[in-house]
Design a protein around this motif. Structure first.
Motif, PDB file in Angstrom:
ATOM      1  N   LEU A 169       0.989  -1.049   0.143  1.00  0.00           N
ATOM      2  CA  LEU A 169      -0.122   0.165   0.075  1.00  0.00           C
ATOM      3  C   LEU A 169       0.916   1.265   0.059  1.00  0.00           C
ATOM      4  O   LEU A 169       1.665   1.330   0.947  1.00  0.00           O
ATOM      5  CB  LEU A 169      -0.880  -0.081   1.164  1.00  0.00           C
ATOM      6  N   TYR A 170       0.780   1.876  -1.157  1.00  0.00           N
ATOM      7  CA  TYR A 170       1.693   3.081  -1.222  1.00  0.00           C
ATOM      8  C   TYR A 170       0.840   4.394  -0.699  1.00  0.00           C
ATOM      9  O   TYR A 170       1.986   4.986  -0.318  1.00  0.00           O
ATOM     10  CB  TYR A 170       1.994   3.477  -2.701  1.00  0.00           C
ATOM     11  N   GLN A 171      -0.214   4.367  -0.712  1.00  0.00           N
ATOM     12  CA  GLN A 171      -0.750   5.716  -0.207  1.00  0.00           C
ATOM     13  C   GLN A 171      -2.179   5.455   0.263  1.00  0.00           C
ATOM     14  O   GLN A 171      -2.734   4.477  -0.044  1.00  0.00           O
ATOM     15  CB  GLN A 171      -0.952   6.690  -1.381  1.00  0.00           C
ATOM     16  N   LEU A 172      -2.410   6.023   1.607  1.00  0.00           N
ATOM     17  CA  LEU A 172      -3.671   6.234   2.022  1.00  0.00           C
ATOM     18  C   LEU A 172      -3.783   7.622   2.767  1.00  0.00           C
ATOM     19  O   LEU A 172      -3.588   7.904   4.076  1.00  0.00           O
ATOM     20  CB  LEU A 172      -3.876   5.020   3.060  1.00  0.00           C
ATOM     21  N   ASP A 173      -4.518   8.365   1.970  1.00  0.00           N
ATOM     22  CA  ASP A 173      -4.673   9.636   2.389  1.00  0.00           C
ATOM     23  C   ASP A 173      -6.318  10.164   2.687  1.00  0.00           C
ATOM     24  O   ASP A 173      -6.889   9.622   1.766  1.00  0.00           O
ATOM     25  CB  ASP A 173      -4.097  10.672   1.343  1.00  0.00           C
ATOM     26  N   ILE A 174      -6.349  10.930   3.740  1.00  0.00           N
ATOM     27  CA  ILE A 174      -7.660  11.276   3.955  1.00  0.00           C
ATOM     28  C   ILE A 174      -7.883  12.782   4.367  1.00  0.00           C
ATOM     29  O   ILE A 174      -7.066  13.368   5.036  1.00  0.00           O
ATOM     30  CB  ILE A 174      -8.179  10.689   5.404  1.00  0.00           C
ATOM     31  N   ARG A 175      -9.011  13.331   3.487  1.00  0.00           N
ATOM     32  CA  ARG A 175      -9.203  14.780   4.044  1.00  0.00           C
ATOM     33  C   ARG A 175     -10.734  15.018   3.868  1.00  0.00           C
ATOM     34  O   ARG A 175     -11.382  14.325   3.466  1.00  0.00           O
ATOM     35  CB  ARG A 175      -8.544  15.429   2.843  1.00  0.00           C
ATOM     36  N   ARG A 176     -11.114  16.084   4.574  1.00  0.00           N
ATOM     37  CA  ARG A 176     -12.484  16.599   4.743  1.00  0.00           C
ATOM     38  C   ARG A 176     -12.705  17.701   3.961  1.00  0.00           C
ATOM     39  O   ARG A 176     -11.773  18.604   4.012  1.00  0.00           O
ATOM     40  CB  ARG A 176     -12.781  16.634   6.033  1.00  0.00           C
ATOM     41  N   GLN A 177     -13.826  17.794   3.243  1.00  0.00           N
ATOM     42  CA  GLN A 177     -14.302  18.817   2.890  1.00  0.00           C
ATOM     43  C   GLN A 177     -15.706  19.119   3.032  1.00  0.00           C
ATOM     44  O   GLN A 177     -16.598  18.604   2.291  1.00  0.00           O
ATOM     45  CB  GLN A 177     -14.219  19.004   1.380  1.00  0.00           C
ATOM     46  N   GLY A 178     -16.021  19.881   4.123  1.00  0.00           N
ATOM     47  CA  GLY A 178     -17.351  19.996   4.531  1.00  0.00           C
ATOM     48  C   GLY A 178     -17.717  18.673   5.133  1.00  0.00           C
ATOM     49  O   GLY A 178     -17.046  18.154   5.871  1.00  0.00           O
ATOM     50  N   ALA A 179     -18.853  18.426   4.785  1.00  0.00           N
ATOM     51  CA  ALA A 179     -19.607  16.923   5.171  1.00  0.00           C
ATOM     52  C   ALA A 179     -18.981  15.891   4.381  1.00  0.00           C
ATOM     53  O   ALA A 179     -19.137  14.724   4.903  1.00  0.00           O
ATOM     54  CB  ALA A 179     -20.919  16.989   5.002  1.00  0.00           C
ATOM     55  N   LEU A 180     -18.220  16.093   3.326  1.00  0.00           N
ATOM     56  CA  LEU A 180     -17.599  14.827   2.635  1.00  0.00           C
ATOM     57  C   LEU A 180     -16.158  14.474   3.068  1.00  0.00           C
ATOM     58  O   LEU A 180     -15.337  15.622   3.268  1.00  0.00           O
ATOM     59  CB  LEU A 180     -17.423  15.308   1.139  1.00  0.00           C
ATOM     60  N   ILE A 181     -15.891  13.207   3.258  1.00  0.00           N
ATOM     61  CA  ILE A 181     -14.562  13.071   3.437  1.00  0.00           C
ATOM     62  C   ILE A 181     -14.037  12.012   2.258  1.00  0.00           C
ATOM     63  O   ILE A 181     -14.661  11.052   2.078  1.00  0.00           O
ATOM     64  CB  ILE A 181     -14.559  11.963   4.907  1.00  0.00           C
ATOM     65  N   GLN A 182     -12.771  12.275   1.886  1.00  0.00           N
ATOM     66  CA  GLN A 182     -12.281  11.471   0.752  1.00  0.00           C
ATOM     67  C   GLN A 182     -11.114  10.838   1.181  1.00  0.00           C
ATOM     68  O   GLN A 182     -10.257  11.345   2.015  1.00  0.00           O
ATOM     69  CB  GLN A 182     -11.852  12.747  -0.470  1.00  0.00           C
ATOM     70  N   LEU A 183     -11.229   9.557   0.887  1.00  0.00           N
ATOM     71  CA  LEU A 183     -10.103   8.621   1.263  1.00  0.00           C
ATOM     72  C   LEU A 183      -9.353   8.094  -0.351  1.00  0.00           C
ATOM     73  O   LEU A 183     -10.024   7.306  -0.795  1.00  0.00           O
ATOM     74  CB  LEU A 183     -10.493   7.226   2.084  1.00  0.00           C
ATOM     75  N   ASP A 184      -8.118   8.404  -0.304  1.00  0.00           N
ATOM     76  CA  ASP A 184      -7.464   7.945  -1.846  1.00  0.00           C
ATOM     77  C   ASP A 184      -6.287   6.913  -1.214  1.00  0.00           C
ATOM     78  O   ASP A 184      -5.640   7.063  -0.492  1.00  0.00           O
ATOM     79  CB  ASP A 184      -6.841   9.124  -2.310  1.00  0.00           C
ATOM     80  N   LEU A 185      -6.645   5.743  -1.928  1.00  0.00           N
ATOM     81  CA  LEU A 185      -5.570   4.660  -1.793  1.00  0.00           C
ATOM     82  C   LEU A 185      -4.979   4.286  -3.070  1.00  0.00           C
ATOM     83  O   LEU A 185      -5.697   4.112  -4.130  1.00  0.00           O
ATOM     84  CB  LEU A 185      -6.411   3.348  -1.048  1.00  0.00           C
ATOM     85  N   ARG A 186      -3.828   3.897  -2.721  1.00  0.00           N
ATOM     86  CA  ARG A 186      -2.943   3.344  -3.996  1.00  0.00           C
ATOM     87  C   ARG A 186      -2.220   2.282  -3.852  1.00  0.00           C
ATOM     88  O   ARG A 186      -1.441   2.462  -2.741  1.00  0.00           O
ATOM     89  CB  ARG A 186      -2.051   4.454  -4.510  1.00  0.00           C
ATOM     90  N   ALA A 187      -2.222   1.129  -4.369  1.00  0.00           N
ATOM     91  CA  ALA A 187      -1.439  -0.230  -4.009  1.00  0.00           C
ATOM     92  C   ALA A 187      -0.886  -0.772  -5.256  1.00  0.00           C
ATOM     93  O   ALA A 187      -1.524  -0.543  -6.171  1.00  0.00           O
ATOM     94  CB  ALA A 187      -2.085  -0.870  -3.351  1.00  0.00           C
ATOM     95  N   ASN A 188       0.111  -1.810  -5.353  1.00  0.00           N
ATOM     96  CA  ASN A 188       0.398  -2.546  -6.223  1.00  0.00           C
ATOM     97  C   ASN A 188      -0.878  -3.454  -6.727  1.00  0.00           C
ATOM     98  O   ASN A 188      -0.944  -3.645  -7.930  1.00  0.00           O
ATOM     99  CB  ASN A 188       1.544  -3.280  -6.045  1.00  0.00           C
TER     100      ASN A 188
END
Length: 268
Positions: A169-188
């Protein structure tokens, strides 16, 4: 001739990507539409097989055909035969050695989570939902534990057919914008239900039911029963596929790219 396509689709109402005898899958629907343009039976290979209800903002497929058509025919022409929930975004001719699945160096997934007290209406099916207030900082601390190469057996579905549970797992970034939470994952590569099981665990942490270090124990246990229940497919998107530059696909395989097919002179 071998062609690569970029697709986006809403998984709601479909039985997942992979062809099934009963039909109603993304693959079956796409192959029918391609056959209308090619005038022959077409079989496609995808970079990743999404489950029922899972969306894609960038799925990559390849197929072989004897039909010679302008690239626009494989985009706008094919889209004429597709339901509104599926769209071809771009088409490119590729080398015969290109394989949408085996040439991929990484996959990207995005989970969109609505975090408010009231269930979604306008975004129904396009976002997951958690009514409990979530601590994004605590979720990110827990997510960082999963970065790197690990045995992800604790996040693997029982019916998973992957040969090995070890993924990077290369990436697992979490960020919030208002009521929305975005989780970005990148893996082989990802195991069956791996993203949804990770999201379920992170929600437990964000809601304060578990500590941010709980995932260390879950990961080390390799025991699926110790992790959180599998979270909803709503809000999960295959958002990109990474390939080496040698295949000439550039940034087209990341979901922010929105180019249509064009000929060798750049004409659409």
């Amino acid at each position: 001739m071998r062609l690569a396509l970029g697709l986006e689709y809403l998984g709601r109402g479909f039985s997942g990507w992979q062809s099934q005898p009963a039909g109603c899958t993304i693959q079956d629907t796409l192959e029918f539409a391609l056959g209308q343009i090619a005038g022959e039976t077409i079989r496609v290979v995808a970079a990743g097989r999404t489950d029922a209800g899972v969306n894609a903002s960038m799925q990559v497929v390849h197929f072989d055909t004897q039909a010679e058509r302008p690239l626009t025919a494989w985009v706008r022409g094919v889209n004429r035969f597709l339901p509104e929930e599926i769209a071809v975004l771009w088409a490119r001719e590729v080398d015969d050695a290109f394989h949408a699945r085996f040439c991929a160096t990484a996959r990207r997934y995005r989970y969109m989570l609505l975090n408010r007290g009231v269930r979604p209406a306008l975004l129904r099916g396009g976002v997951g939902w958690c009514h409990n207030p979530l601590n994004v900082h605590g979720m990110q601390m827990a997510a960082n534990i999963l970065i790197g190469e690990h045995d992800f057996s604790a996040f693997r579905a029982a019916e998973c057919q992957a040969k090995s549970p070890i993924k990077h797992l290369y990436q697992l970034d979490i960020r919030r914008q208002g009521a929305l939470i975005q989780l970005d994952l990148r893996a082989n590569a990802f195991l069956h239900h791996m993203v949804r099981n990770i999201v379920g665990c992170l929600i437990q942490v964000g809601a304060g039911r578990r500590s941010s270090t709980w995932l260390e124990d879950v990961l080390a246990s390799r025991d699926r029963k110790l992790a959180a229940p599998t979270f909803s497919p709503d809000g999960l998107y295959l958002s990109g596929v990474d390939y080496e530059n040698v295949w000439g696909l550039g940034d087209l395989t990341i979901s922010d790219a929105r180019e249509v097919g064009c000929d060798d002179k750049g004409r659409v």
